[in-house]
Design a protein around this motif. Structure first.
Motif, PDB file in Angstrom:
ATOM      1  N   VAL A   6      15.385  -1.059  -8.910  1.00  9.25           N
ATOM      2  CA  VAL A   6      13.763  -0.924  -9.037  1.00  9.25           C
ATOM      3  C   VAL A   6      13.602  -2.164  -9.438  1.00  9.25           C
ATOM      4  N   THR A   7      12.396  -2.785  -8.925  1.00  8.49           N
ATOM      5  CA  THR A   7      11.664  -4.006  -8.932  1.00  8.49           C
ATOM      6  C   THR A   7      10.201  -3.795  -9.750  1.00  8.49           C
ATOM      7  N   MET A   8      10.002  -4.297 -10.856  1.00  8.47           N
ATOM      8  CA  MET A   8       8.628  -4.218 -11.322  1.00  8.47           C
ATOM      9  C   MET A   8       7.925  -5.393 -11.071  1.00  8.47           C
ATOM     10  N   TYR A   9       6.486  -4.992 -11.006  1.00  8.32           N
ATOM     11  CA  TYR A   9       5.632  -6.414 -10.722  1.00  8.32           C
ATOM     12  C   TYR A   9       4.488  -6.434 -11.709  1.00  8.32           C
ATOM     13  N   LEU A  10       4.869  -7.238 -12.509  1.00  4.65           N
ATOM     14  CA  LEU A  10       4.043  -7.609 -13.682  1.00  4.65           C
ATOM     15  C   LEU A  10       2.678  -8.520 -13.395  1.00  4.65           C
ATOM     16  N   ASP A  11       2.822  -8.937 -12.142  1.00  5.65           N
ATOM     17  CA  ASP A  11       1.516  -9.846 -11.870  1.00  5.65           C
ATOM     18  C   ASP A  11       1.383  -9.504 -10.722  1.00  5.65           C
ATOM     19  N   PRO A  12       0.587  -8.328 -10.192  1.00  2.00           N
ATOM     20  CA  PRO A  12       0.157  -7.995  -8.903  1.00  2.00           C
ATOM     21  C   PRO A  12      -0.379  -9.181  -7.888  1.00  2.00           C
ATOM     22  N   ALA A  56       5.626  -0.640  -9.244  1.00  2.00           N
ATOM     23  CA  ALA A  56       7.279  -1.142  -8.791  1.00  2.00           C
ATOM     24  C   ALA A  56       7.499  -0.636  -7.402  1.00  2.00           C
ATOM     25  N   THR A  57       8.878  -1.203  -7.112  1.00  2.00           N
ATOM     26  CA  THR A  57       9.115  -0.483  -5.700  1.00  2.00           C
ATOM     27  C   THR A  57      10.844  -0.231  -6.177  1.00  2.00           C
ATOM     28  N   VAL A  97       0.708  -1.263   0.078  1.00  2.00           N
ATOM     29  CA  VAL A  97       0.165  -0.014   0.096  1.00  2.00           C
ATOM     30  C   VAL A  97       0.898   1.228  -0.093  1.00  2.00           C
ATOM     31  N   ASN A  98       1.958   1.239   0.751  1.00  5.06           N
ATOM     32  CA  ASN A  98       2.942   2.340   0.897  1.00  5.06           C
ATOM     33  C   ASN A  98       4.105   2.189   0.190  1.00  5.06           C
ATOM     34  N   GLU A  99       4.459   1.180  -0.551  1.00  4.62           N
ATOM     35  CA  GLU A  99       5.736   0.890  -1.220  1.00  4.62           C
ATOM     36  C   GLU A  99       5.566   0.853  -2.731  1.00  4.62           C
ATOM     37  N   ALA A 120      -3.269  -2.393  -7.395  1.00  6.98           N
ATOM     38  CA  ALA A 120      -1.970  -2.123  -7.375  1.00  6.98           C
ATOM     39  C   ALA A 120      -1.543  -0.642  -7.901  1.00  6.98           C
ATOM     40  N   ASP A 121      -2.481  -0.568  -9.152  1.00  4.79           N
ATOM     41  CA  ASP A 121      -2.365   0.705  -9.882  1.00  4.79           C
ATOM     42  C   ASP A 121      -2.615   1.843  -8.890  1.00  4.79           C
ATOM     43  N   SER A 122      -3.590   1.674  -7.980  1.00  3.82           N
ATOM     44  CA  SER A 122      -4.192   2.825  -7.296  1.00  3.82           C
ATOM     45  C   SER A 122      -3.000   3.112  -6.260  1.00  3.82           C
ATOM     46  N   PHE A 123      -2.532   2.065  -5.622  1.00  3.21           N
ATOM     47  CA  PHE A 123      -1.501   2.299  -4.618  1.00  3.21           C
ATOM     48  C   PHE A 123      -0.193   3.051  -5.327  1.00  3.21           C
ATOM     49  N   GLY A 124       0.228   2.357  -6.642  1.00  9.54           N
ATOM     50  CA  GLY A 124       1.365   2.854  -7.250  1.00  9.54           C
ATOM     51  C   GLY A 124       1.106   4.446  -7.524  1.00  9.54           C
TER      52      GLY A 124
END
Length: 300
Positions: free
Chosen positions: A137-143, A130-131, A97-99, A153-157
């Motif tokens: 930087v690490t991207m998450y392609l499958d939330p 991503a984080t 949520v915060n990262e 995930a988009d909303s948090f990002g």
């Protein structure tokens, strides 16, 4: 495994790109990567690891050096990647949520099936959560790996991208004001929350005539708030700055310049000429300049 058909990897020539690919394959294999070149801008795994080793930024690094230095630079690059691999991937965020921070990335920099369900934000650019941890930087392609839906995930990002600090500099270039948002590898991604950037960094709540925007590389967002017919000069400067930055900078995104309407809709600022030898104003910019000219005439 090597294909003689090598794509030109900017800013290198095709011959230089061929040398880069050959040296990169040798270095990658030496460091234990099982990869092949497939006529793109990356080396891809031929085993189950799913590794994708991009060559775009490496090409921009070696382009600044004599070719005699390329073997050392490429060896160091893949040695660093191998050390990171041995350390293992960063742990998933404990507090997504915060990262999570939304990040723009070229679609062609990732395997097609990884982003097949992601819409373009701009042509060829997709946004992914991503984080960032110690500069990595690490991207998450499958939330789903984080127990989240794409929507969450988009909303948090996006929320965390709005809060992410960046440097903002205003410059006068031949009498035209250009704003540069820099200081983070997420600077260009700030385009995803442009209304926040305008409000918090430029003190512009709702620009009456919109904004010109360019995001040539991941670490810069260029802006010009449209007020009058100086938009034409501003567009020329932005096209020049964006083209140079995209051709030589790390993390290339797009050399295009866009007009963002007051309603926050993005439109190309230029269009190809009929013979494709030059650029001309897009219909949206032509209409905008007509409105601005009419306003100036009525005020005199």
């Amino acid at each position: 495994m090597y294909s003689a058909e090598v794509a030109r990897i900017a800013p290198l020539s095709r011959d230089q790109s061929t040398v880069l690919v050959k040296l990169s394959l040798a270095a990658a294999i030496t460091h234990g990567f099982t990869v092949a070149y497939d006529r793109g801008v990356a080396l891809v795994s031929t085993d189950s690891s799913g590794a994708v080793l991009g060559l775009s930024n490496l090409a921009r690094t070696v382009a600044q050096h004599d070719r005699s230095e390329w073997p050392r630079l490429i060896e160091e690059h893949f040695g660093c990647l191998a050390r990171q691999l041995r350390q293992g991937p960063p742990a998933p965020p404990a507090d997504p949520v915060n990262e999570l921070i939304q990040r723009l990335v070229p679609r062609d920099a990732l395997p097609a099936d990884w982003t097949a369900d992601r819409p373009d934000f701009l042509p060829g650019l997709v946004a992914v959560p991503a984080t960032i941890n110690d500069g990595t930087v690490t991207m998450y392609l499958d939330p789903a790996d984080l127990g989240l839906t794409w929507s969450a995930a988009d909303s948090f990002g996006l929320a965390n991208l709005q809060k992410l600090s960046a440097q903002v500099e205003h410059e006068e270039i031949h009498g035209v004001g250009i704003t540069f948002v820099t200081g983070t590898s997420f600077a260009a991604s700030k385009a995803l929350v442009l209304d926040t950037v305008l409000r918090d960094s430029l003190n512009v709540e709702a620009p009456q005539y919109g904004v010109l925007a360019a995001l040539p590389t991941r670490d810069v967002l260029m802006l010009h708030v449209v007020e009058d017919l100086s938009v034409i000069s501003a567009l020329g400067h932005l096209l020049n700055l964006a083209a140079r930055s995209h051709a030589t900078g790390q993390g290339p995104l797009t050399p295009a310049v866009y007009w963002v309407s007051p309603e926050q809709t993005w439109h190309p600022a230029t269009a190809d000429s009929p013979n494709r030898t030059s650029l001309r104003l897009s219909p949206h910019i032509e209409a905008l300049t007509r409105d601005l000219a009419a306003r100036e005439e009525s005020s005199t």
